[in-house]
Scaffold this motif. Sequence first.
Motif, PDB file in Angstrom:
ATOM      1  N   MET A   1       0.823  -1.254   0.104  1.00 26.01           N
ATOM      2  CA  MET A   1       0.174   0.011   0.043  1.00 26.01           C
ATOM      3  C   MET A   1       0.676   1.216   0.093  1.00 26.01           C
ATOM      4  O   MET A   1       1.672   1.561   0.913  1.00 26.01           O
ATOM      5  N   LYS A   2       0.643   2.089  -0.977  1.00 26.95           N
ATOM      6  CA  LYS A   2       1.646   3.139  -1.221  1.00 26.95           C
ATOM      7  C   LYS A   2       1.137   4.386  -0.148  1.00 26.95           C
ATOM      8  O   LYS A   2       2.009   5.024   0.188  1.00 26.95           O
ATOM      9  N   GLN A   3      -0.120   4.578   0.018  1.00 27.08           N
ATOM     10  CA  GLN A   3      -0.417   5.779   0.688  1.00 27.08           C
ATOM     11  C   GLN A   3      -1.012   5.432   2.071  1.00 27.08           C
ATOM     12  O   GLN A   3      -1.516   4.100   2.168  1.00 27.08           O
ATOM     13  N   ASN A   4      -0.622   6.286   3.224  1.00 25.92           N
ATOM     14  CA  ASN A   4      -1.128   5.751   4.548  1.00 25.92           C
ATOM     15  C   ASN A   4      -2.742   6.255   4.360  1.00 25.92           C
ATOM     16  O   ASN A   4      -3.173   7.340   3.844  1.00 25.92           O
ATOM     17  N   ILE A   5      -3.424   5.675   5.472  1.00 29.94           N
ATOM     18  CA  ILE A   5      -4.755   5.896   5.580  1.00 29.94           C
ATOM     19  C   ILE A   5      -4.804   6.582   7.100  1.00 29.94           C
ATOM     20  O   ILE A   5      -4.329   6.019   7.902  1.00 29.94           O
ATOM     21  N   SER A   6      -5.319   7.719   7.207  1.00 33.54           N
ATOM     22  CA  SER A   6      -5.445   8.372   8.381  1.00 33.54           C
ATOM     23  C   SER A   6      -6.577   7.683   9.228  1.00 33.54           C
ATOM     24  O   SER A   6      -7.415   6.904   8.701  1.00 33.54           O
ATOM     25  N   GLU A   7      -6.706   7.955  10.574  1.00 32.00           N
ATOM     26  CA  GLU A   7      -7.652   7.251  11.378  1.00 32.00           C
ATOM     27  C   GLU A   7      -9.382   7.508  11.024  1.00 32.00           C
ATOM     28  O   GLU A   7      -9.940   6.727  10.812  1.00 32.00           O
ATOM     29  N   SER A   8      -9.231   9.156  10.549  1.00 37.46           N
ATOM     30  CA  SER A   8     -10.618   9.403  10.098  1.00 37.46           C
ATOM     31  C   SER A   8     -10.907   8.415   8.701  1.00 37.46           C
ATOM     32  O   SER A   8     -12.218   7.756   8.631  1.00 37.46           O
ATOM     33  N   GLU A   9     -10.040   8.431   7.672  1.00 33.09           N
ATOM     34  CA  GLU A   9     -10.266   7.719   6.718  1.00 33.09           C
ATOM     35  C   GLU A   9     -10.534   6.097   6.864  1.00 33.09           C
ATOM     36  O   GLU A   9     -11.325   5.476   6.250  1.00 33.09           O
ATOM     37  N   LEU A  10      -9.677   5.852   7.938  1.00 32.96           N
ATOM     38  CA  LEU A  10      -9.949   4.266   8.329  1.00 32.96           C
ATOM     39  C   LEU A  10     -11.507   4.042   8.563  1.00 32.96           C
ATOM     40  O   LEU A  10     -12.009   2.801   8.293  1.00 32.96           O
ATOM     41  N   GLU A  11     -12.374   5.013   9.334  1.00 32.33           N
ATOM     42  CA  GLU A  11     -13.479   4.701   9.548  1.00 32.33           C
ATOM     43  C   GLU A  11     -14.390   4.628   8.327  1.00 32.33           C
ATOM     44  O   GLU A  11     -15.373   3.809   8.466  1.00 32.33           O
ATOM     45  N   VAL A  12     -14.029   5.384   7.178  1.00 34.22           N
ATOM     46  CA  VAL A  12     -14.642   5.272   5.910  1.00 34.22           C
ATOM     47  C   VAL A  12     -14.674   3.825   5.457  1.00 34.22           C
ATOM     48  O   VAL A  12     -15.364   3.267   5.180  1.00 34.22           O
ATOM     49  N   MET A  13     -13.203   3.483   5.574  1.00 32.52           N
ATOM     50  CA  MET A  13     -12.756   2.107   4.717  1.00 32.52           C
ATOM     51  C   MET A  13     -13.433   0.935   5.641  1.00 32.52           C
ATOM     52  O   MET A  13     -13.857  -0.133   4.927  1.00 32.52           O
ATOM     53  N   LYS A  14     -13.843   1.130   6.991  1.00 29.16           N
ATOM     54  CA  LYS A  14     -14.497   0.138   7.499  1.00 29.16           C
ATOM     55  C   LYS A  14     -15.961   0.060   7.198  1.00 29.16           C
ATOM     56  O   LYS A  14     -16.283  -1.341   6.888  1.00 29.16           O
ATOM     57  N   VAL A  15     -16.328   0.900   6.918  1.00 27.69           N
ATOM     58  CA  VAL A  15     -17.991   0.799   6.379  1.00 27.69           C
ATOM     59  C   VAL A  15     -17.622   0.261   4.805  1.00 27.69           C
ATOM     60  O   VAL A  15     -18.511  -0.720   4.631  1.00 27.69           O
ATOM     61  N   LEU A  16     -16.843   0.652   4.169  1.00 26.07           N
ATOM     62  CA  LEU A  16     -16.623   0.061   2.765  1.00 26.07           C
ATOM     63  C   LEU A  16     -16.487  -1.327   2.614  1.00 26.07           C
ATOM     64  O   LEU A  16     -16.761  -2.304   2.191  1.00 26.07           O
ATOM     65  N   TRP A  17     -15.451  -1.848   3.713  1.00 29.75           N
ATOM     66  CA  TRP A  17     -15.022  -3.014   3.516  1.00 29.75           C
ATOM     67  C   TRP A  17     -16.445  -4.001   4.130  1.00 29.75           C
ATOM     68  O   TRP A  17     -16.474  -5.160   3.818  1.00 29.75           O
TER      69      TRP A  17
ATOM     70  N   GLU B   1      -9.423  -5.427   3.471  1.00 29.78           N
ATOM     71  CA  GLU B   1      -9.095  -5.153   5.025  1.00 29.78           C
ATOM     72  C   GLU B   1      -8.015  -5.865   5.434  1.00 29.78           C
ATOM     73  O   GLU B   1      -6.960  -5.478   6.023  1.00 29.78           O
ATOM     74  N   GLU B   2      -7.785  -6.947   4.739  1.00 31.80           N
ATOM     75  CA  GLU B   2      -6.539  -7.938   5.311  1.00 31.80           C
ATOM     76  C   GLU B   2      -5.347  -7.211   4.654  1.00 31.80           C
ATOM     77  O   GLU B   2      -4.302  -7.318   5.186  1.00 31.80           O
ATOM     78  N   GLU B   3      -5.356  -6.660   3.368  1.00 35.36           N
ATOM     79  CA  GLU B   3      -4.283  -6.401   2.892  1.00 35.36           C
ATOM     80  C   GLU B   3      -3.789  -5.047   3.518  1.00 35.36           C
ATOM     81  O   GLU B   3      -2.701  -4.741   3.826  1.00 35.36           O
ATOM     82  N   TYR B   4      -4.942  -4.285   4.065  1.00 40.41           N
ATOM     83  CA  TYR B   4      -4.603  -2.943   4.848  1.00 40.41           C
ATOM     84  C   TYR B   4      -4.107  -3.436   6.205  1.00 40.41           C
ATOM     85  O   TYR B   4      -2.863  -2.880   6.658  1.00 40.41           O
ATOM     86  N   LYS B   5      -4.506  -4.490   6.895  1.00 40.98           N
ATOM     87  CA  LYS B   5      -3.826  -4.816   8.077  1.00 40.98           C
ATOM     88  C   LYS B   5      -2.491  -5.267   7.977  1.00 40.98           C
ATOM     89  O   LYS B   5      -1.616  -5.068   8.819  1.00 40.98           O
ATOM     90  N   ASN B   6      -2.123  -6.306   6.963  1.00 43.02           N
ATOM     91  CA  ASN B   6      -0.666  -6.744   6.507  1.00 43.02           C
ATOM     92  C   ASN B   6       0.223  -5.523   6.389  1.00 43.02           C
ATOM     93  O   ASN B   6       1.147  -5.376   7.180  1.00 43.02           O
ATOM     94  N   SER B   7      -0.385  -4.519   5.694  1.00 41.38           N
ATOM     95  CA  SER B   7       0.683  -3.212   5.263  1.00 41.38           C
ATOM     96  C   SER B   7       0.892  -2.491   6.601  1.00 41.38           C
ATOM     97  O   SER B   7       1.908  -2.103   6.867  1.00 41.38           O
ATOM     98  N   ALA B   8      -0.336  -2.423   7.414  1.00 42.99           N
ATOM     99  CA  ALA B   8      -0.142  -1.432   8.733  1.00 42.99           C
ATOM    100  C   ALA B   8       0.571  -2.068   9.499  1.00 42.99           C
ATOM    101  O   ALA B   8       1.554  -1.355  10.322  1.00 42.99           O
ATOM    102  N   SER B   9       0.706  -3.258   9.527  1.00 46.09           N
ATOM    103  CA  SER B   9       1.509  -4.243  10.696  1.00 46.09           C
ATOM    104  C   SER B   9       3.000  -3.980  10.277  1.00 46.09           C
ATOM    105  O   SER B   9       3.538  -4.020  11.134  1.00 46.09           O
ATOM    106  N   LYS B  10       3.346  -4.254   9.058  1.00 44.81           N
ATOM    107  CA  LYS B  10       4.624  -4.145   8.496  1.00 44.81           C
ATOM    108  C   LYS B  10       5.100  -2.694   8.989  1.00 44.81           C
ATOM    109  O   LYS B  10       6.445  -2.435   9.379  1.00 44.81           O
ATOM    110  N   SER B  11       4.382  -1.652   8.746  1.00 47.18           N
ATOM    111  CA  SER B  11       4.740  -0.331   8.813  1.00 47.18           C
ATOM    112  C   SER B  11       4.932  -0.114  10.326  1.00 47.18           C
ATOM    113  O   SER B  11       6.057   0.612  10.645  1.00 47.18           O
TER     114      SER B  11
END
Length: 121
Positions: A1-17, A73-83
């Motif tokens: 994942m190239k771009q970071n997701i802010s905490e606020s953006e993450l709330e939107v992503m949770k809805v979409l996931w 969501e899984e891809e995001y979690k993997n990327s965030a964990s690595k970061s």
Amino acid sequence: MKQNISESELEVMKVLWKIEKATSSQIVDLLKDKSDWKPKTIQTLITRLVSKDIVSVDKSNKKSYIYSPNISEEEYKNSASKSFLEKLYSGSINKMVLSFIKDKKLSKGEIEELKDMLRDE
């Protein structure tokens, strides 16, 4: 994942996931109970996610665009964990676990559970 997701953006992503595809008004409806954000704020978050190419937009229906996640969501979690590991523990999961053990952030039961999981792998 190239771009970071802010905490606020993450709330939107949770809805979409959760619902996979949604209009901005559906996203607003689902977030209005969880936050005190104005609809315009939520729309700005959606727009940011689109500009980061984390969310795609289907503009075929002129009345309401349909938004969907470009990453799971899984891809995001993997990327965030690595970061997280890279930033705080130089990429070493061993250092992280040792830190948790030394700071007594893991109970004896959790340590035993971790040992069992490692044995099973």
